[in-house]
Design a protein around this motif. Structure first.
Motif, PDB file in Angstrom:
ATOM      1  N   PHE A  66      -7.017  -2.286  -0.460  1.00 33.95           N
ATOM      2  CA  PHE A  66      -6.080  -1.491  -1.253  1.00 33.95           C
ATOM      3  C   PHE A  66      -5.407  -2.389  -2.288  1.00 33.95           C
TER       4      PHE A  66
ATOM      5  N   GLU B  21      -2.415  -1.725  -5.011  1.00 39.50           N
ATOM      6  CA  GLU B  21      -1.436  -0.810  -5.594  1.00 39.50           C
ATOM      7  C   GLU B  21      -0.748  -1.526  -6.763  1.00 39.50           C
TER       8      GLU B  21
ATOM      9  N   LEU C  36       2.028  -2.751  -7.479  1.00 35.56           N
ATOM     10  CA  LEU C  36       3.184  -3.083  -6.644  1.00 35.56           C
ATOM     11  C   LEU C  36       3.274  -4.601  -6.563  1.00 35.56           C
TER      12      LEU C  36
ATOM     13  N   GLY D 279      -0.868   4.550  -2.847  1.00 36.29           N
ATOM     14  CA  GLY D 279       0.435   4.051  -2.585  1.00 36.29           C
ATOM     15  C   GLY D 279       1.533   4.954  -3.175  1.00 36.29           C
ATOM     16  N   ASN D 280       2.733   4.591  -2.765  1.00 33.01           N
ATOM     17  CA  ASN D 280       3.919   5.321  -3.218  1.00 33.01           C
ATOM     18  C   ASN D 280       3.950   5.429  -4.747  1.00 33.01           C
TER      19      ASN D 280
ATOM     20  N   TRP E  42       8.897   1.658  -6.544  1.00 37.73           N
ATOM     21  CA  TRP E  42       9.301   0.283  -6.240  1.00 37.73           C
ATOM     22  C   TRP E  42      10.378  -0.213  -7.193  1.00 37.73           C
TER      23      TRP E  42
ATOM     24  N   ASN F 189      -0.424  10.725  -1.823  1.00 36.10           N
ATOM     25  CA  ASN F 189      -0.122   9.644  -0.887  1.00 36.10           C
ATOM     26  C   ASN F 189       1.121   9.979  -0.072  1.00 36.10           C
ATOM     27  N   GLU F 190       1.008   9.896   1.234  1.00 33.81           N
ATOM     28  CA  GLU F 190       2.161  10.020   2.156  1.00 33.81           C
ATOM     29  C   GLU F 190       3.124  11.129   1.726  1.00 33.81           C
TER      30      GLU F 190
ATOM     31  N   HIS G 241      -2.008   6.358   8.344  1.00 35.40           N
ATOM     32  CA  HIS G 241      -1.379   5.102   7.912  1.00 35.40           C
ATOM     33  C   HIS G 241      -0.567   4.549   9.068  1.00 35.40           C
TER      34      HIS G 241
ATOM     35  N   TYR H 185       1.649   0.649  10.063  1.00 32.88           N
ATOM     36  CA  TYR H 185       1.906  -0.790   9.953  1.00 32.88           C
ATOM     37  C   TYR H 185       2.525  -1.270  11.261  1.00 32.88           C
TER      38      TYR H 185
ATOM     39  N   GLU I  48      -4.417   3.067   5.225  1.00 34.41           N
ATOM     40  CA  GLU I  48      -3.398   2.007   5.145  1.00 34.41           C
ATOM     41  C   GLU I  48      -3.145   1.488   6.549  1.00 34.41           C
TER      42      GLU I  48
ATOM     43  N   TRP J 188       3.131  -5.584   8.699  1.00 36.15           N
ATOM     44  CA  TRP J 188       4.111  -5.586   7.599  1.00 36.15           C
ATOM     45  C   TRP J 188       5.502  -5.632   8.205  1.00 36.15           C
TER      46      TRP J 188
ATOM     47  N   LEU K   9       6.883  -7.509  -0.933  1.00 37.95           N
ATOM     48  CA  LEU K   9       6.044  -7.362   0.273  1.00 37.95           C
ATOM     49  C   LEU K   9       5.135  -8.586   0.480  1.00 37.95           C
TER      50      LEU K   9
ATOM     51  N   ALA L 227      -4.202  -2.734   4.073  1.00 38.86           N
ATOM     52  CA  ALA L 227      -3.220  -2.656   2.999  1.00 38.86           C
ATOM     53  C   ALA L 227      -2.369  -3.917   3.063  1.00 38.86           C
ATOM     54  N   GLN L 228      -2.487  -4.716   2.013  1.00 37.63           N
ATOM     55  CA  GLN L 228      -3.292  -4.519   0.826  1.00 37.63           C
ATOM     56  C   GLN L 228      -4.202  -5.726   0.669  1.00 37.63           C
TER      57      GLN L 228
ATOM     58  N   ILE M 110       1.387  -7.814   1.158  1.00 37.27           N
ATOM     59  CA  ILE M 110       0.888  -7.694   2.543  1.00 37.27           C
ATOM     60  C   ILE M 110      -0.644  -7.868   2.559  1.00 37.27           C
TER      61      ILE M 110
HETATM   62  O1  AHR Z   1       1.329  -0.417   1.237  1.00 40.99           O
HETATM   63  C1  AHR Z   1       2.690  -0.344   0.938  1.00 40.99           C
HETATM   64  C2  AHR Z   1       3.216   1.083   0.980  1.00 40.99           C
HETATM   65  O2  AHR Z   1       3.194   1.550   2.294  1.00 40.99           O
HETATM   66  C3  AHR Z   1       2.426   2.124   0.225  1.00 40.99           C
HETATM   67  O3  AHR Z   1       2.776   2.191  -1.110  1.00 40.99           O
HETATM   68  C4  AHR Z   1       2.798   3.388   0.917  1.00 40.99           C
HETATM   69  O4  AHR Z   1       1.779   4.355   0.853  1.00 40.99           O
HETATM   70  C5  AHR Z   1       3.132   2.964   2.329  1.00 40.99           C
HETATM   71  O5  AHR Z   1       4.332   3.473   2.757  1.00 40.99           O
END
Ligand code: AHR
Length: 497
Positions: A24, A26, A28, A70-71, A96, A171-172, A241, A243, A291, A295, A315, A347-348, A353
């Motif tokens: 992944f 993003e 970010l 991603g967000n 972000w 996404n989410e 997803h 973490y 994902e 993290w 991150l 991710a990622q 991360i």
């Molecule tokens: O991977 C970091 C973030 O984690 C992503 O943007 C989001 O989809 C998740 O909450």
């Protein structure tokens, strides 16, 4: 302690889709700017892609990379990222809270993916946008020519369509933090109508609907049931997803967290199959665990970042040896569900991360988690076999009956290779292991790779690779039985062929 595994070529779980080893990128932190792209770096291509990073991505043999979020995707206007770079707007990126300069967009990422020998898993914005922007993006990317959006792509210098096959429907969207967050009914309806329009543009694409952001969401698993109730016949995958972290410093408990991951996957499968039954459908839904990772290390420092910078470090978890062990266990958990989990993304990939880190203007280096990811991606192609395991067990704070031994087995029939992945979760002792491989009597032992370290908290840095595998494992093969002693807290790869 002693453990035993029986492996048989008839004990098949399923074919492994190579996209199980996806990752992944993003927009970010320093994933794109300062990660895959750094115009002034001495090792960059003319377009600004760091070749040292690309070499590491190729070492991992990453088959697919999710992009651009991603967000971030939930408030992204993809049109900002195409056409002449000098005319692209700088925008507030709301997820972000940074400035997005749009130097890199869809076409550049497709160029990067070619260089990195990987595919693109595109995500569309179902937060602030919807059907129209999504179908236009499919037309821009995948339609050959002769229409407004495909001709616009051609005018941007991309005569051939990108032919992106795999697409995420947002996404989410269950998460209140998501820009344009929706209820399951709102999302389900929008995802269905967007899916229909996208497939009218290009019927060959595959679509991933958003599952829950993690198994602890209050709406899990009702979110999955409602979403699928709307979308079941139009989508091909449902996402998961999750973490993990060792916030309390309890390693025995931390290394058992894949039991929770296993339950998560089983619950999502059960929910998919419930909707299948409810709809009297012949179709079986597949899963995209798009994902996953460790993290938590960077959470505190990320609180202190000033908003509205361009590509600040965000991150940037620095991973320990014990994180690498958990990553190995996560990958084995995915493999044991290879019949239903067809795609997954660590991710990622770079700086955020990530298994690969860069110094701006300097070197690229491998985090501890690079190694198990590489081992499973490179050697884990073929058919996943079900190991029959007998292992001593332990109890931890949140789990009971945790097997000390975690394992997964992959048979590459074409190459005539058998690979056995093993984790000894024991913090104190080695584990004596016998593996019955009599059904592979013509196979010979090729290599026993071990990742071990006396310090569970050991990390790699740009200057020092404290955690790296060696090939001096002690496995031996005699009369169809492999004998080995797995060191305490070790990741092992036994290769035969
Ligand atoms: O991977 C970091 C973030 O984690 C992503 O943007 C989001 O989809 C998740 O909450």
């Amino acid at each position: 302690k002693k453990a035993k595994i029986t492996i048989d070529r008839e004990f098949k779980i399923g074919e492994i889709d190579k996209r199980l080893y996806g990752s992944f990128i993003e927009h970010l932190g320093r994933a794109v700017y300062g990660g895959i792209y750094e115009l002034d770096h001495p090792e960059s291509t003319e377009q600004g892609f760091r070749t040292d990073v690309i070499e590491l991505v190729k070492e991992l043999q990453v088959p697919i990379v999710r992009y651009p979020g991603g967000n971030m995707v939930s408030a992204y206007n993809w049109e900002d990222g195409v056409g002449p770079v000098s005319q692209r707007p700088k925008k507030l990126e709301l997820a972000w809270r940074v400035i997005e300069p749009n130097y890199i967009g869809t076409n550049e990422f497709a160029d990067w993916a070619k260089l990195a020998q990987t595919e693109v898993m595109m995500a569309v914005n179902l937060g602030t946008r919807g059907i129209d922007a999504a179908r236009n993006l499919v037309e821009y990317c995948n339609h050959p020519s002769g229409s407004y959006w495909s001709d616009l792509r051609r005018s941007h210098g991309y005569k051939q369509p990108h032919a992106f096959k795999t697409w995420c429907l947002g996404n989410e969207m269950d998460g209140p933090w998501q820009v344009g967050h929706k209820t399951a009914d709102e999302y389900g309806r929008l995802a269905l109508e967007t899916a229909k329009a996208m497939k009218l543009v290009d019927p060959t694409i595959e679509l991933v609907a958003c599952g829950s952001s993690n198994a602890n969401m209050p709406t899990f698993p009702e979110w999955e049931a409602t979403t699928l109730d709307h979308t079941y016949e139009e989508v091909d995958y449902l996402s998961l997803h999750q973490y993990y972290g060792n916030r309390s410093g309890d390693t025995a408990n931390y290394l058992a967290k894949t039991l929770e991951m296993d339950d998560f996957i089983k619950t999502v499968i059960a929910t998919c199959d419930y909707i299948k039954a409810k709809k009297r459908s012949k179709k079986t839904m597949h899963l995209s665990f798009d994902e996953w990772n460790v993290w938590f290390h960077s959470n505190q420092q990320d609180q202190e970042i000033e908003p509205w910078g361009i590509a600040p470090p965000q991150l940037e978890d620095v991973y320990t040896f014990e994180d690498a062990l958990l990553v190995g266990s996560i990958l084995m958990t995915l493999l044991r569900h290879a019949d239903r989990v067809k795609m997954a993304c660590m991710a990622q990939l770079v700086n955020v991360i990530a298994p690969i880190m860069t110094e701006t203007g300097g070197s690229a280096w491998k985090q501890t988690i690079f190694y198990p990811y590489m081992h499973v991606s490179v050697f884990g192609r073929g058919t996943s076999l079900q190991p029959v395991v007998s292992s001593p067990k332990y109890d931890s704070k949140d789990f009971t009956d945790v097997p000390y031994l975690d394992s997964a087995v992959v048979w590459n029939e074409e190459k005539e290779e058998l690979t056995i992945f093993l984790l000894n979760r024991d913090l104190e002792e080695s584990l004596d292991l016998n593996i019955d491989i009599r059904s592979f009597s013509d196979y010979r032992l090729k290599e026993h790779i071990v990742l071990e370290n006396d310090n569970l908290k050991a990390v790699n840095t740009v200057n020092q690779t404290a955690v790296k595998p060696h090939s001096n494992g002690n496995a031996s093969l005699d009369a169809g039985t492999i004998s080995t002693q797995l060191s305490k807290t070790s990741w092992n790869v036994i290769r035969l062929g």
